[in-house]
Write a protein that holds these residues in place. Structure first.
Motif, PDB file in Angstrom:
ATOM      1  N   SER A  20     -49.369 -20.985  -9.435  1.00 47.39           N
ATOM      2  CA  SER A  20     -48.829 -20.167 -10.505  1.00 47.39           C
ATOM      3  C   SER A  20     -48.270 -21.068 -11.598  1.00 47.39           C
ATOM      4  CB  SER A  20     -47.728 -19.244  -9.970  1.00 47.39           C
ATOM      5  OG  SER A  20     -47.349 -18.290 -10.936  1.00 47.39           O
ATOM      6  N   VAL A  21     -48.646 -20.789 -12.835  1.00 46.72           N
ATOM      7  CA  VAL A  21     -48.126 -21.547 -13.973  1.00 46.72           C
ATOM      8  C   VAL A  21     -46.975 -20.760 -14.586  1.00 46.72           C
ATOM      9  CG1 VAL A  21     -48.642 -22.658 -16.163  1.00 46.72           C
ATOM     10  CG2 VAL A  21     -50.428 -22.467 -14.418  1.00 46.72           C
ATOM     11  N   SER A  22     -45.829 -21.399 -14.699  1.00 47.33           N
ATOM     12  CA  SER A  22     -44.628 -20.751 -15.207  1.00 47.33           C
ATOM     13  C   SER A  22     -44.599 -20.808 -16.729  1.00 47.33           C
ATOM     14  CB  SER A  22     -43.392 -21.442 -14.617  1.00 47.33           C
ATOM     15  OG  SER A  22     -42.231 -20.703 -14.874  1.00 47.33           O
ATOM     16  N   ILE A  23     -44.588 -19.633 -17.350  1.00 45.14           N
ATOM     17  CA  ILE A  23     -44.614 -19.505 -18.810  1.00 45.14           C
ATOM     18  C   ILE A  23     -43.380 -18.715 -19.228  1.00 45.14           C
ATOM     19  CG2 ILE A  23     -45.895 -18.550 -20.759  1.00 45.14           C
ATOM     20  CD1 ILE A  23     -48.421 -18.739 -18.890  1.00 45.14           C
ATOM     21  N   PHE A  24     -42.541 -19.268 -20.086  1.00 42.03           N
ATOM     22  CA  PHE A  24     -41.306 -18.561 -20.437  1.00 42.03           C
ATOM     23  C   PHE A  24     -41.182 -18.354 -21.940  1.00 42.03           C
ATOM     24  CE2 PHE A  24     -40.333 -23.073 -20.221  1.00 42.03           C
ATOM     25  CZ  PHE A  24     -39.570 -23.310 -21.364  1.00 42.03           C
TER      26      PHE A  24
END
Length: 266
Positions: free
Chosen positions: A112-116
């Motif tokens: 999972s790539v964390s995008i904020f």
């Protein structure tokens, strides 16, 4: 391996180092405002990791991260291979997706790539995701895009990956959620406490993976005790009894936590 009954997921922190300075990160806030609680950044000893791997039953979900980015671990590919009988996952900021592609592809089940929201490096991150997905093609891992806060999906629709939404909360812990109250499971007991412990890079095993700079949830160290001994030990049994009795506020770490093991979407 009956001595680990109930274990569903375990986080094992390969490294506490991180190569991104996220504005909502609790550890960065600690570094700035509470230096006496700051993490000792470093990597897990590989022999310790091998010892832990030998104790985890097949098919348990193993997430190879906690407060750092797992891809910074110098022997990431070898580390992931130790858990080949498990369901392996990492959540990453994506900076090293392309550089470490050979160690990732075929060596994890999910990623999972964390995008904020309000990330100044969002454009660079999108390009790295694009390149990694092209390299990966139809091979594993299965990729999700973890959207934290108010992130517009428009820039990511082209990737054809599943979105996983999460709510922003106080950087110092799992409380103060923005706009949404956490979901409480019907049993009234935190799922993470029951099924999802964590071992940090120094070998400290905690009741869960919540941010814990004061080490309130630490059960002991796996250099001195087996994973099963800590899982079934008197401290966790005492805290579990309090949870089951509806007295989670009497557990030091849980007393100020609003999370119940059920992911929260906007």
């Amino acid at each position: 391996m009956t001595e680990l009954n109930g274990l569903g997921t375990i986080n094992i922190e390969l490294t506490s180092r991180c190569n991104k300075n996220c504005w909502m990160c609790g550890r960065r806030k600690v570094d700035r405002e509470y230096p006496e609680l700051a993490l000792e950044y470093g990597d897990m000893d590989f022999d310790l990791l091998k010892s832990i791997a030998a104790q985890i039953p097949p098919d348990v979900v193993v997430q190879l991260h906690r407060d750092g980015d797992a891809l910074l671990y110098p022997r990431f590919g070898e580390a992931a291979a130790l858990f080949s009988k498990n369901i392996r996952n990492i959540v990453t900021n994506g900076k090293l997706l392309v550089e470490k592609a050979d160690e990732i592809i075929g060596n994890l089940e999910t990623l999972s790539v964390s995008i904020f929201e309000k990330d100044e490096e969002a454009e660079e991150q999108r390009e790295l995701i694009r390149k990694f997905l092209a390299l990966k093609s139809d091979k594993k891992p299965y990729v999700t895009l973890r959207l934290i806060g108010q992130v517009d999906t428009g820039s990511y629709e082209e990737f054809g990956q599943r979105f996983v939404r999460r709510v922003l909360h106080n950087p110092m812990g799992s409380f103060g959620y923005v706009k949404r109250r956490p979901c409480v499971p019907e049993i009234g007991v935190c799922w993470d406490f029951l099924m999802h412990p964590c071992i940090n890079r120094q070998g400290n095993m905690s009741i869960c993976v919540r941010f814990d700079p004061e080490k309130l949830g630490v059960l002991g160290n796996v250099r001195e005790h087996s994973v099963a001994e800590l899982w079934n030990g008197p401290q966790r049994e005492q805290w579990k009894a309090l949870h089951v009795a509806g007295k989670r506020d009497s557990v030091p770490l849980c007393a100020r936590c609003e999370y119940w093991g059920v992911p929260i979407a906007p």
